[in-house]
Structure formats: structure tokens, C-alpha cells
Design a protein around this motif. Structure first.
Motif, mmCIF file in Angstrom:
data_model
loop_
_atom_site.group_PDB
_atom_site.id
_atom_site.type_symbol
_atom_site.label_atom_id
_atom_site.label_comp_id
_atom_site.label_asym_id
_atom_site.label_seq_id
_atom_site.Cartn_x
_atom_site.Cartn_y
_atom_site.Cartn_z
ATOM 1 N N THR A 41 6.714 -0.862 6.691
ATOM 2 C CA THR A 41 7.779 -1.838 6.841
ATOM 3 C C THR A 41 7.728 -2.697 5.788
ATOM 4 O O THR A 41 6.348 -2.886 5.106
ATOM 5 N N PRO A 42 8.508 -3.471 4.833
ATOM 6 C CA PRO A 42 8.366 -4.188 3.883
ATOM 7 C C PRO A 42 7.376 -5.469 4.073
ATOM 8 O O PRO A 42 6.616 -5.850 3.280
ATOM 9 N N ALA A 43 7.664 -5.958 5.487
ATOM 10 C CA ALA A 43 6.556 -6.860 5.863
ATOM 11 C C ALA A 43 5.229 -6.366 5.871
ATOM 12 O O ALA A 43 4.257 -7.277 5.283
ATOM 13 N N GLU A 44 4.971 -5.133 6.240
ATOM 14 C CA GLU A 44 3.594 -4.654 6.345
ATOM 15 C C GLU A 44 3.025 -4.435 4.890
ATOM 16 O O GLU A 44 1.901 -4.612 4.406
ATOM 17 N N VAL A 45 3.991 -3.809 4.005
ATOM 18 C CA VAL A 45 3.578 -3.909 2.525
ATOM 19 C C VAL A 45 3.164 -4.927 2.002
ATOM 20 O O VAL A 45 2.092 -4.980 1.224
ATOM 21 N N CYS A 53 3.348 3.075 0.149
ATOM 22 C CA CYS A 53 3.182 2.652 1.445
ATOM 23 C C CYS A 53 4.429 2.920 2.354
ATOM 24 O O CYS A 53 4.441 3.120 3.512
ATOM 25 N N TYR A 54 5.553 2.687 1.419
ATOM 26 C CA TYR A 54 6.884 2.959 2.318
ATOM 27 C C TYR A 54 6.979 4.646 2.732
ATOM 28 O O TYR A 54 7.250 4.988 3.748
ATOM 29 N N ALA A 55 6.128 5.106 1.870
ATOM 30 C CA ALA A 55 6.142 7.010 2.103
ATOM 31 C C ALA A 55 5.534 7.125 3.315
ATOM 32 O O ALA A 55 5.615 8.050 4.081
ATOM 33 N N MET A 56 4.414 6.124 3.615
ATOM 34 C CA MET A 56 3.750 6.133 4.946
ATOM 35 C C MET A 56 4.374 5.784 6.102
ATOM 36 O O MET A 56 3.984 5.739 7.434
ATOM 37 N N GLY A 57 5.624 5.284 5.842
ATOM 38 C CA GLY A 57 6.335 4.611 7.116
ATOM 39 C C GLY A 57 5.991 3.214 7.434
ATOM 40 O O GLY A 57 6.417 2.546 8.364
ATOM 41 N N ALA A 72 -7.964 7.721 -8.408
ATOM 42 C CA ALA A 72 -8.503 8.198 -6.969
ATOM 43 C C ALA A 72 -8.775 7.145 -6.173
ATOM 44 O O ALA A 72 -8.489 7.180 -4.901
ATOM 45 N N ARG A 73 -9.274 6.055 -6.660
ATOM 46 C CA ARG A 73 -9.629 4.829 -5.697
ATOM 47 C C ARG A 73 -8.198 4.113 -5.066
ATOM 48 O O ARG A 73 -8.339 3.834 -4.175
ATOM 49 N N LEU A 74 -7.203 3.984 -5.955
ATOM 50 C CA LEU A 74 -6.007 3.740 -5.601
ATOM 51 C C LEU A 74 -5.248 4.485 -4.411
ATOM 52 O O LEU A 74 -4.796 4.015 -3.554
ATOM 53 N N ARG A 75 -5.433 5.855 -4.794
ATOM 54 C CA ARG A 75 -4.939 6.785 -3.684
ATOM 55 C C ARG A 75 -5.660 6.446 -2.293
ATOM 56 O O ARG A 75 -4.891 6.379 -1.106
ATOM 57 N N PHE A 76 -7.074 6.457 -2.284
ATOM 58 C CA PHE A 76 -7.954 6.220 -0.959
ATOM 59 C C PHE A 76 -7.190 4.699 -0.678
ATOM 60 O O PHE A 76 -7.023 4.647 0.786
ATOM 61 N N ALA A 77 -6.994 3.821 -1.482
ATOM 62 C CA ALA A 77 -6.945 2.335 -0.864
ATOM 63 C C ALA A 77 -5.501 2.361 -0.146
ATOM 64 O O ALA A 77 -5.306 1.945 0.739
ATOM 65 N N ILE A 78 -4.432 3.072 -1.056
ATOM 66 C CA ILE A 78 -3.189 3.244 -0.521
ATOM 67 C C ILE A 78 -3.174 3.883 0.999
ATOM 68 O O ILE A 78 -2.553 3.545 1.935
ATOM 69 N N SER A 79 -3.925 5.177 1.083
ATOM 70 C CA SER A 79 -3.904 5.960 2.231
ATOM 71 C C SER A 79 -4.514 5.482 3.285
ATOM 72 O O SER A 79 -4.041 5.636 4.491
ATOM 73 N N SER A 80 -5.464 4.749 3.074
ATOM 74 C CA SER A 80 -6.470 4.144 4.176
ATOM 75 C C SER A 80 -5.788 2.768 4.692
ATOM 76 O O SER A 80 -6.427 2.005 5.460
ATOM 77 N N ALA A 81 -4.647 2.271 4.029
ATOM 78 C CA ALA A 81 -4.281 0.770 4.342
ATOM 79 C C ALA A 81 -3.538 1.061 5.646
ATOM 80 O O ALA A 81 -3.390 -0.093 6.254
ATOM 81 N N LYS A 82 -3.233 2.003 6.274
ATOM 82 C CA LYS A 82 -2.624 2.264 7.461
ATOM 83 C C LYS A 82 -3.407 3.204 8.436
ATOM 84 O O LYS A 82 -4.152 4.095 7.882
ATOM 85 N N THR A 83 -3.440 2.756 9.599
ATOM 86 C CA THR A 83 -4.153 3.537 10.560
ATOM 87 C C THR A 83 -3.572 4.970 10.958
ATOM 88 O O THR A 83 -2.353 5.040 11.151
ATOM 89 N N HIS A 84 -4.165 5.829 10.669
ATOM 90 C CA HIS A 84 -3.779 7.414 10.911
ATOM 91 C C HIS A 84 -4.034 8.167 12.105
ATOM 92 O O HIS A 84 -5.256 7.663 12.464
#
Length: 289
Positions: free
Chosen positions: A168-172, A162-166, A202-214
Motif C-alpha cells: 500500500t502507499p502507506a507501506e511504501v 513496491c506497488y507491483a508486490m502489492g 542488483a542491490r536495489l532489486r534485492f532491497a525492493i524484493s526483500s522489503a516485503k515478507t514473502h
């Protein structure tokens, strides 16, 4: 129309490369010869791919004894032999299209047709041999921005991803439990990634990547490893991303997922666009071909 054509010619005159700009304007979608044109969307363009060519350079070996490894390299040095012959692989050949906000674009084709190469080029990970890719916002290739480390626990990977996607700690903190629940790893979140199956990873990758609006999310075969329940949740998440004015590219061999998730499909064949249009029409032609 004259102004649009003039603007496109200016774009072609720039240095080939990957650019991120908020000033990307609407360009007419190039119509490949023999292809059925796609109805022009009314949204804002997010990705413009203009006559893109990607070329790999690899060293070929004429026999098993010449294959690249440390021993054969040392033997060649001692014998003062040259390096194996270099071979060029033209993976993407003159691909052009425009993607818009709200698009979910499926990319299909046989193995070796250039699907994953095209995604990596859009993400900015492969430089064009010629042509260019222009994006409005930062493209995110699933599993790259949220890279997982096998030695760390799922919990630490979620935080670092989540940090790598930018974020914040509060958002994480806000998204943490949602990511765990969505991935379905449950108590495994406290264990190292090395203990996970390929499907769990693979499920964890998708869950992390899609947690933020891209602005642009690129997904390569991530939905092929989950069960029916996870696929259904993933499709709903992709729809949410589309509704939030994002653009999704999805590479998958699961034709049902493509038809149910995407509003447009690009069929690649030997590095070229063979068809671009309505999912049902393209998939029908693809299955016959």
C-alpha cells in the motif's frame, strides 16, 4: 501413511501446471534412487515439486549463415525454404522435492544444470512439460515482481516495485528509506537506472524484493554482485525472512554464501537431483564431483 500416499496419488492425477493453494498438505519427500534421504521436517509445506519436467523448444542452425535474424528469415521466404530444424532441450528431468516454512534451500550445479529453469518453474513463469508445482502462497522471483526500468530514477523504481508486490502507499512510504539505505545507492536514487552499475541494480532489486515478507522468495545469483558488507546484510535479511515463516530458494556459485545462509542444499546435475541434504555434506560432495 496410507492416507498420505492416497493424497499424493490424487495430486498426480490433476492437470500438470502451477497451482497456488492454501490446502497443500504434508507429502513425503520423494527419495531419488541413490540419494541420501533428508530428515523429514516438522513444518508446513510451502512448495511441492512433483516429477517436474521442463522442455525448451529451440530452432537450431547448421551454419552461421542460417542463424536466426531478419535477413536470413527474408532469404528463406524468398527461396521458399522451411524454418531451421527444431530442437528440444530437456532442462529439468523428473525433479521432486518438498520445501517447508522456514527453509532456506540452496540450489547448486554446473552451468546448464537447470538451476534457473527450476526457479522460474516454481515462480510460475515456465509451464511444466509434465509433472506439477504446487505452492502455498505466491512465489516471488527476485527481479520479476520488482522489475526495474532503466529510464526511471531509483526513487520511481522503488515506488513502482513496491506497488507491483502489492504494498500500500502507506507501506511504501514506511519502507522507502529502509530500501535506499539497505541498497547503498544513496544519492543515486535520484538518477535514472541507466546510470547504475550492474552491482547497484542488483542491490536495489534485492532491497525492493526483500522489503516485503514473502511466502516463497526465489533469489538467482543476486548476492554475487555485492561487496562483503552487502552480502552480510543480505544473509541477515534472508534469516529474517526465514524466521517470519517464509521459504527462500537461493541459486549461487558462492559456496560460502550457500553454507552460511541455507539449512538445506539441492545439487542439480544435467537437470536431475543428484543430492539433497545437509549443506556441508552436499557441498563437500559437490566440490569433489
Amino acid at each position: 501413511m496410507a492416507e498420505l500416499m492416497e493424497e499424493l496419488s490424487q495430486v498426480k492425477g490433476e492437470e500438470p501446471g502451477v497451482a497456488t493453494s492454501k490446502d497443500v498438505r504434508v507429502h513425503p519427500t520423494p527419495e531419488p534412487t541413490g540419494h541420501k534421504p533428508v530428515d523429514a521436517p516438522t513444518g508446513t509445506p510451502t512448495v511441492v515439486v512433483d516429477d517436474l519436467h521442463i522442455v525448451y523448444r529451440v530452432f537450431s542452425a547448421t551454419s552461421d549463415h542460417e542463424k536466426g535474424n531478419a535477413v536470413t528469415a527474408l532469404v528463406r521466404m524468398l527461396k521458399r525454404q522451411g524454418r531451421p530444424q527444431m530442437k528440444e532441450v530437456h532442462a529439468v528431468k523428473g525433479v521432486s522435492f518438498v520445501a517447508y516454512h522456514g527453509d532456506a534451500i540452496g540450489i547448486v550445479g554446473r552451468n546448464g544444470s537447470g538451476k534457473s529453469t527450476l526457479l522460474r518453474a516454481i515462480a510460475g513463469l515456465l509451464p511444466p512439460h509434465s509433472g506439477a508445482v504446487f505452492t502455498d502462497g505466491q512465489p516471488s522471483l527476485l527481479g520479476v515482481n520488482a522489475a526495474l526500468m532503466r529510464e526511471l530514477t531509483g526513487e520511481r523504481n522503488i515506488v513502482l516495485g513496491c506497488y507491483a508486490m502489492g504494498m500500500t502507499p502507506a507501506e511504501v512510504k514506511e519502507k522507502y528509506q529502509e530500501i535506499v539505505d539497505f541498497s547503498g545507492i544513496d544519492e543515486f536514487v535520484q538518477l535514472p537506472m541507466s546510470t547504475y552499475s550492474s552491482g547497484m541494480g542488483a542491490r536495489l532489486r534485492f532491497a525492493i524484493s526483500s522489503a516485503k515478507t514473502h511466502d516463497v522468495l526465489l533469489i538467482d545469483e543476486a548476492l554475487a554482485t555485492g561487496d562483503r558488507e552487502f552480502r552480510k546484510k543480505s544473509q541477515e535479511r534472508i534469516k529474517q525472512i526465514r524466521e517470519s515463516a517464509g521459504t527462500v530458494f537461493l541459486v549461487s556459485h558462492d559456496h560460502k554464501v550457500i553454507e552460511e545462509t541455507c539449512n538445506r542444499v539441492i545439487w542439480l546435475h544435467k537437470g536431475k537431483i543428484k543430492m539433497d541434504g545437509d549443506p556441508k555434506e552436499v557441498m563437500t560432495a559437490y566440490n569433489k564431483g
